[in-house]
Design a protein around this motif. Structure first.
Motif, PDB file in Angstrom:
ATOM      1  N   SER A  64      25.951  76.574 105.799  1.00 52.17           N
ATOM      2  CA  SER A  64      25.095  75.705 104.830  1.00 52.17           C
ATOM      3  C   SER A  64      25.182  76.725 103.788  1.00 52.17           C
ATOM      4  O   SER A  64      25.047  77.748 103.641  1.00 52.17           O
ATOM      5  N   PHE A  65      25.442  75.894 102.419  1.00 53.59           N
ATOM      6  CA  PHE A  65      25.550  76.533 101.225  1.00 53.59           C
ATOM      7  C   PHE A  65      25.233  75.700 100.189  1.00 53.59           C
ATOM      8  O   PHE A  65      25.388  74.586 100.308  1.00 53.59           O
ATOM      9  N   VAL A  66      25.242  76.251  98.995  1.00 56.13           N
ATOM     10  CA  VAL A  66      25.467  75.476  97.614  1.00 56.13           C
ATOM     11  C   VAL A  66      26.259  76.417  96.833  1.00 56.13           C
ATOM     12  O   VAL A  66      26.241  77.755  96.819  1.00 56.13           O
ATOM     13  N   GLY A  67      27.261  75.847  95.856  1.00 62.30           N
ATOM     14  CA  GLY A  67      28.007  76.648  95.106  1.00 62.30           C
ATOM     15  C   GLY A  67      28.666  75.814  93.917  1.00 62.30           C
ATOM     16  O   GLY A  67      28.496  74.711  93.856  1.00 62.30           O
ATOM     17  N   MET A  68      29.576  76.770  93.345  1.00 63.16           N
ATOM     18  CA  MET A  68      30.449  75.800  92.276  1.00 63.16           C
ATOM     19  C   MET A  68      31.822  76.149  92.566  1.00 63.16           C
ATOM     20  O   MET A  68      32.331  76.990  93.063  1.00 63.16           O
ATOM     21  N   GLU A  69      32.629  74.902  92.246  1.00 60.05           N
ATOM     22  CA  GLU A  69      34.169  75.035  92.367  1.00 60.05           C
ATOM     23  C   GLU A  69      34.650  74.584  91.072  1.00 60.05           C
ATOM     24  O   GLU A  69      34.486  73.965  90.412  1.00 60.05           O
ATOM     25  N   GLY A  70      36.017  75.548  90.937  1.00 60.40           N
ATOM     26  CA  GLY A  70      36.563  75.170  89.548  1.00 60.40           C
ATOM     27  C   GLY A  70      38.045  75.514  89.689  1.00 60.40           C
ATOM     28  O   GLY A  70      38.401  76.135  90.764  1.00 60.40           O
TER      29      GLY A  70
END
Length: 552
Positions: free
Chosen positions: A192-198
């Motif tokens: 379980s997580f939150v993040g940024m993708e680029g």
């Protein structure tokens, strides 16, 4: 007319997911990889629609097509996998968000920016096993083998001026279909997580399987079953926990893009422990020792090893609790060939549960050191532990069908003093190999894992060989603790999403070894323990399991 078709295409691509071309898979990791690919294809489609609509403005946007409610209208799997959540649509006409101009064309209102995906895996088996410990005999069981349910969210940031970027999040939980649920099945217990993708990769925070674990996960054809390779691989001293095949709490990690076949992953997890010897709970974790699963070995729950008698709070994390942890892997794939290299470090791992020097309860003696029959004192201390592994795989068609071969070598070390080396069961080498042959709808697999003897071993309270029982309280390094695991099985695919399997496994152990079948992944472990929860060395454990897997 052209824009009308583009609008309908964009809406359909976001609302429906077709699985007719999906590759056959038996694991949730494969399902997740396909969903990731679909989400990225949707993002590319959005970008194409925006560029075309900017080149030729549209006077009015057509209404979206009505939703398909008849399951017979779907091709492939009739389950609607991806739902589109309503997110704030950028408004044209010079609107800015945080001072950044919004890049929204005429089709902007038709393309929602947040995609929500529901997914899961159900795996239930019936087992027959024999721990080979005195008179325990053959037993039967039903297990829910890390069945899970999750929600994935991807919020596209391109319409807000951040081309190629997105916010990603996931909440995943264990589902105990066959057993009474406990906190192990609480919401968010799995990745379980939150993040940024680029374009530069992704960075996330939360909890996740470590890069060390993920690097070889696909090599094990018997994951979740009683033939799971974690009986030995990633497992420092045997028993029912694979410390270096782990899901790390309170972690931050980075995953690079794939460049010429190479991908790098790196993770750091702060220990968050106020005790200098890491014998307390990490900040934010209540009644749960670091490096242990809920109610699992080393968790400080009663009768889990290392726990203070009659107490489930404070300073009882003495069976593998560690401070800061670091994990990294480098993987490579080029056509049929793949290779991996991985490393993981656990700082100041507390093993006082082996030597009796853990902090005592109020009103009891300060320590209860363990002395052997020859007068020597068991010493284990608090030291760094690390693991490394290298390996690879090769995939080809041998005329019968696709054949996948995998193998890797693993080193695990505990950095102890010379006085502690005779009791060091945490340093050892191991090797693993597997093969999977596909013939039509069948996949036939076999695997082998071997743990070499460690430099030492804490005292064994008992052994399974009556002839060696009088020597059980002498130094444990008198007994070899090497072990070998053999597994063989078959899986039949009814479809890309549903399959049936049967697996047989046997664990042969030296007189000082106490490994378990199903150490992680299965609904329970089959261990050589007596009625007092003491380990019994040298047991040969056998098991057979059959069950069904349904991924959605």
């Amino acid at each position: 007319m052209r824009n009308t078709l583009l609008s309908g295409t964009a809406c359909a691509a976001l609302c429906l997911v077709s699985f007719s071309g999906a590759a056959r898979s038996a694991t949730l990791d494969d399902v997740m990889a396909r969903l990731d690919k679909i989400e990225k294809e949707n993002a590319e489609l959005r970008a194409k629609v925006r560029s075309l609509s900017a080149a030729k403005p549209v006077a009015a946007a057509p209404a979206p097509a009505p939703a398909v409610t008849d399951p017979s209208k779907f091709k492939g799997n009739p389950v609607l996998h991806a739902g589109v959540a309503t997110s704030p649509a950028p408004k044209p006409g010079g609107m800015t968000i945080g001072g950044i101009p919004v890049k929204a064309g005429p089709l902007g209102p038709l393309i929602d920016n947040t995609t929500v995906t529901l997914y899961g895996s159900i795996d239930i088996s019936g087992d027959v096993f024999n721990p080979s410990v005195y008179d325990q005999g053959t037993k039967f069981g039903v297990a829910s083998n890390i069945s899970s349910f999750g929600i994935r969210v991807r919020h596209n940031l391109a319409p807000y001026g951040w081309d190629g970027m997105a916010v990603v999040a996931q909440i995943e939980s264990q589902v105990d279909f066959a057993s009474a649920p406990t906190e192990r099945a609480a919401f968010g217990t799995r990745d379980s997580f939150v993040g940024m993708e680029g374009p530069w990769g992704s960075i996330k925070a939360g909890k996740t399987d470590t890069p060390y674990k993920k690097s070889t996960a696909a090599m094990d054809p018997f994951t979740r079953t009683l033939g799971d390779y974690n009986s030995i691989m990633g497992n420092t001293g045997g028993d029912n926990r694979a410390e270096f095949d782990w899901r790390m709490n309170h972690a931050i990690w980075y995953e690079s893009p794939i460049f010429n076949g190479f991908q790098l992953s790196a993770l750091i997890s702060p220990g968050q422990n106020e005790a200098r010897d890491n014998s307390d709970y990490a900040y934010g974790d209540l009644f749960q020792c670091n490096g242990a699963s809920a109610r699992g070995s080393g968790s400080n729950f009663p009768n889990t090893g290392g726990a203070l008698a009659g107490n489930i709070g404070g300073n009882g994390c003495t069976d593998g609790s560690f401070g800061n942890a670091y994990s990294a892997s480098l993987t490579y794939k080029n056509g049929p060939f793949s290779a991996i290299a991985a490393f993981e470090l656990h700082e100041q791992v507390n093993r006082h549960g082996d030597d009796g020097l853990e902090p005592a309860l109020a009103g009891t003696p300060a320590f209860a050191p363990v002395f052997l029959a020859d007068g020597s004192q068991v010493l284990t201390g608090t030291h760094n532990e690390w693991a490394a592994k290298v390996g690879g795989g090769y995939h080809f068609n041998d005329g019968l069908g696709d054949l996948q071969l995998n193998a890797y070598y693993e080193w695990i070390r505990r950095e102890v003093t010379p006085a502690e080396q005779p009791f060091n069961e945490r340093s050892r080498d191991a090797v693993f190999a597997s093969a999977t042959q596909k013939i039509g709808m069948w996949a036939l697999s076999a695997s082998y894992a071997h743990a070499f003897k460690s430099p030492g071993n804490p005292a064994m309270l008992s052994v399974n060989d009556p002839a060696l029982a009088p020597l059980a309280t002498l130094q444990g390094n008198l007994f070899s603790n090497d072990a070998s695991q053999y597994a063989i099985g078959a899986r039949y695919y009814f479809s890309d999403w549903a399959s049936w399997y049967i697996v047989g496994s046997q664990l042969n152990q030296g007189p000082g070894a106490h490994y378990c079948l199903g150490a992680s992944g299965h609904g329970y472990q089959v261990c050589s323990r007596d009625q007092f929860n003491n380990t019994i060395g040298g047991a040969t454990i056998r098991a057979a399991t059959t069950g069904m897997t349904f991924n959605f």
